[in-house]
Scaffold this active site. Sequence first.
Site, short mmCIF file in Angstrom:
data_model
loop_
_atom_site.label_atom_id
_atom_site.label_comp_id
_atom_site.label_asym_id
_atom_site.label_seq_id
_atom_site.Cartn_x
_atom_site.Cartn_y
_atom_site.Cartn_z
CG HIS A 282 20.45 11.19 -18.99
ND1 HIS A 282 20.76 9.99 -18.43
CD2 HIS A 282 19.77 11.90 -18.04
CE1 HIS A 282 20.29 9.95 -17.20
NE2 HIS A 282 19.69 11.10 -16.94
CG HIS B 284 25.66 10.13 -13.55
ND1 HIS B 284 25.69 9.00 -14.33
CD2 HIS B 284 24.41 10.18 -13.01
CE1 HIS B 284 24.52 8.40 -14.28
NE2 HIS B 284 23.72 9.10 -13.50
#
Length: 328
Positions: free
Chosen positions: A33, A104
């Site tokens: 992820h 991110h």
Amino acid sequence: MMDFNDDLENWMGNLPQELKMIPIINLAIPGSHDAMSYGIKSNAPIAPDAEPIVATLNKFIPCIVKRWAVTQRLDVIDQLKSGIRYFDLRICMKRPENKFYFVHGLFCEEITESLEQLKDFLRTHPREFVILDCQHFYLFNPTDHCMLSAELNRIFDKKIYSRNVSQLKDCTLESATGNGKQVLIVYRSDACVNDRFWLSQDWPTPWPNEIKVKKLRQYLDESIAQRSPDTGYVSQCVLTPTVRYIVPRFFSSLRKTCAKEVDKKLTDWIKLQTPGIFGTDEKPKSNVFLADFVDIQDSHFCKIVVGLNKKILDQNNSAQSSPSRKSN
């Protein structure tokens, strides 16, 4: 027969021939992820996917914001060596540089070096196969999508398993790597539809958006029950902390609070899952499992997921050994 997870670096190439003939959408595959978040450096600038309050916090306590933005410790090569074959990618166009960066919450690295490293791994591991999921795009205009598409095509070139070749159910390790195809690219934007990249509907990846493992598990069960037998499928085994959740836990990290909680409480659920082929009238089976910090407990997550593929062999052997009915 050797254990499938004895050599995670070469696990696909070491699978029995029987499993290499099964579509990759029916194998159990470990994924990472926000795969490239390991590239977040100290004092990295805030990225456009971050909530406004995160930008404010980053001005005063950047080290703490980084602890919650990083989801992987291993770089791309070490993830590959640990068995990861599905990479969740979040990409941003950074101006005025006009370069693509992984993001991110904070900016990670420019995309080229890590993708070139991935290509080099595939060159030296010709029986391995990866799925690159271009999941989100930030600050993109139509021209940027064309540029990124061209860059992905340039880097992976003839290694790409193209959408115009056949259906996903025809993509096996045998058929793909046997023809030098080692990369399948999922591109989740209608701004870039071409005959090489696969579409969002080809590989659903429903987002749980939960912070409690019990609710995460319930969501995963309910979602996979809706899976189609003709597509890939991602089970996102991750918790999603909100800013409200993070604030009282500032001095902790995503790894300590969320990733280790998932590893502790969801491992049994993963072990219960079964990959393999199923029909429209049968209970859907698993495919890709996505996790944060795939290095926890010596790549414990990857070993479990890769090991699930033994169930396919066990089922096939059981079916073959069952006595057939004699006709009257």
